[in-house]
Design an enzyme around this catalytic site. Sequence first.
Site, PDB file in Angstrom:
ATOM      1  N   SER A  66       0.794  -1.228   0.000  1.00 45.17           N
ATOM      2  CA  SER A  66       0.000   0.000   0.000  1.00 45.17           C
ATOM      3  C   SER A  66       0.828   1.282   0.000  1.00 45.17           C
ATOM      4  O   SER A  66       0.279   2.364  -0.139  1.00 45.17           O
ATOM      5  CB  SER A  66      -0.947   0.010   1.210  1.00 45.17           C
ATOM      6  OG  SER A  66      -0.211  -0.008   2.408  1.00 45.17           O
ATOM      7  N   LYS A  84      -6.866   3.725   8.003  1.00 45.22           N
ATOM      8  CA  LYS A  84      -5.919   4.695   7.465  1.00 45.22           C
ATOM      9  C   LYS A  84      -6.520   6.102   7.463  1.00 45.22           C
ATOM     10  O   LYS A  84      -5.836   7.081   7.790  1.00 45.22           O
ATOM     11  CB  LYS A  84      -5.502   4.292   6.049  1.00 45.22           C
ATOM     12  CG  LYS A  84      -4.661   3.018   5.998  1.00 45.22           C
ATOM     13  CD  LYS A  84      -4.377   2.593   4.567  1.00 45.22           C
ATOM     14  CE  LYS A  84      -3.543   1.325   4.524  1.00 45.22           C
ATOM     15  NZ  LYS A  84      -3.294   0.861   3.154  1.00 45.22           N
TER      16      LYS A  84
END
Length: 826
Positions: free
Chosen positions: A708, A751
């Site tokens: 990511s 996140k």
Amino acid sequence: MSAKKITTYPPHNAIKEITGRFNALEEHNDIPILILPKIVLFPGQSLPISSLEGLRGVDFHLAQKGLLRVGVVSQIDSGSNTELQLSLFGTEAIITGLVKLNDGGFGAILKGVRRLIVNSITKKKTGYTGHVTIVGDKTFRKTASFLASVKVLKNLVNKVIKLNPIISQETVAILYTTDDPVLICDLVTPYLSIATKEKLAILSSHDFRIRLKHILKYLSREVELLQLSTRIQDEARNDMQDSMKKAFLREQITAIKRELGELDGETDELEDLQTKFKALALSKEAKTLVAKEIERLGMMHPGSPEYMVSWNYLNWIKDLPWGPSDSKKTIVTRIPSLNAAAKVLDKSHYGLQKVKERILEYIAILQRKGNLNGQIILLVGPPGVGKTSLVRSVATALNRPFVQISLGGVKDEAEVRGHRRTYIGAMPGKIIHALKTAGRTDPVILLDEVDKSGTGHHMQSDLSSALLEILDPEQNKQFTDHYLGFPFDLSKVLFITTANSLEGISRPLLDRMETIELSSYTETEKVHIAKTHIIPSVRKELRLSAQELAIDEDIYRLIIRKYTREPGVRQLRRDFSAIGRKVVRRLVAKKRLVGVHAQNLHEYLGQPRFSEEPNSNILPFGVAIGLAYTSFGGDILYIESRKSQAVDGKGGMTVTGSLGKVMKESVQTAFTFILSHSEMLRLKAEIIEKSHLHIHFPDGATPKDGPSAGVAILCTLLSLFLERAIPAHFAMTGEITLRGKVLPVGGIKEKFLAAHRYGKRDIIFPRENWTDLEDLPMEIIKDLRLYPIENMIDALLITGLIDESKEQKKPRPTPYTRKRTLELRG
């Protein structure tokens, strides 16, 4: 009654002459004397005694350490009621252990050390003491005749060992391993069928050669007697049929136990155990096994180790839940209404609406079907978000007992499935332990930290297989614990598992469970939890009133922002507990109470642990901020890069920061993309190839991996090469490909919460992750500007690393504000 007159045999006037025959070693005054009636203790021999009457004045702390020495002499039957005749010869002994007897008193184990002669003996209130001389054998020459006699001694001793079963295993081991003829004679003499005076004659002999001659004569006679006894027993045994033999043996055991006074208590215990087993609804296999074990137990001596092993095994079976709670009807009547269950969940937990809905669906199915076969929940989320307490609330809502099993660090299947009884100290596994603790066959069992046990693909597969059997409704009806040895039904148990991450769980095990994610708490949720749960709990624990522990409204958010940056509320609870303890200290010291407010918060919690992240500052060249998802929740990740001219003209790359394989591949992918698109990005490929790059991921001690960070790595390198800074309020996530595509990643909600927590308001993320924003609270979305992207050029345009141009034919993407996001979500 007057004290008995003490006399010795031989008489005391012969002491000087007798002592002169021996090799005198040392003398002792006031040594405790222990008198044993008609028993002779030899050096090296271990002897249990059942009375410490003669040793009342000694220090038993020394005895427990093996430091207490006593003199042991034999009482000789003189036929007189007024005279106590003692042997002049005895043995110096040490007490090697104390033993608690059935009547509550204490006995001891003596071990003979050396011969002694009693010079004088005195009667005191606490027992007898004496002045003794420790003696040894006179030296002699080992002739050929002597060596031959020793060889005959060993052969006769070996025969006696094989024929006499009452010789202790400890003595047998020493006799087999020692070559010392003196020790062999001292150890075998107590087992000879000779009178006490004959044993005293051997003990008092100063010449070992004479002792050896007498012992060989006695041993030869002993072997003949034992062989004759064995032959008679064999003939009698062969004449009896099996049924008669068993009856005869039982009668013998009963008679022996009756003589020892052990029959009544043992019979009562076994009868009581049988009665309790008859009242239990045992399975067919368990009944058969229990019957055999009780029959075997009746043949054992209560003092043997095997007896206690068998007794503990039967008690484990007895204490397991076998009762009528197993019936479907009984279980259904325990199920509460959905409204009552919802109230329990709402009272103990704030938010978590989707999780609560799923649990209420479970309860509805339980009301409809009466069981939950095939329904295994896996709660996944960072620490401190309430996974364990949520499962406890489920047990409360279902009116079932709750048992927690921690699997963190467990790598051996025996800890779950039990140890086989062939091993010393064998015990059942954690599952059977939990059922015994619950006392019912339908508890809620929490398998905690399943991701930290040895169930991953790189760990031992045995533990994973054991958990598969436990969690599979088709197999757990016949779950067999190795210790129990028979199947036990686990189908009524409601298993719920928890984990911080899915990475440590094997795929087959993960397929058996339904995953429910618990995300981090938002700031508003933490404030509500602090007000309604934490503060009341702290007040109750520390016995403080609302006036004594008064906290200003702004303190909640201040502590959350500057003292606790965590996904859950554990540290928040600790901080409020710390404030409460300091308040209690002030109250006890009778100091004036001061309310907790922003100006004096540092007096309670110290200086702030975190500072506010800059919102508008520009980052240095070659630095970007990524978003990471770990087992502890979401976090931001700074990525730094620097370049230098290669010494040999050939470029290279150094990557540091404890990176995994996937993350290193993302670095290489970003570099290759920049090199292959250098013309479009207005970079010289030659400069890129000849540069030595160093890419660093701070917090180097923490392992990092995953795809990511690809978008952030790309922006970091381009910022370095183009010498353009990225605004500090940008954070980004997404996997990249060589074709320039941005692929979806996991942990989007965590996140975004981390970005909001650190003040990052512009978020770049993969467009395919748009659906993951459905669970994101509106209070978070309203403060963010969202940039969903499909390719890497979009990320470069958004961050201002490249400008819009006719060649690219691509405008700069605009952010999704709250209104636009609501429209798309609607």
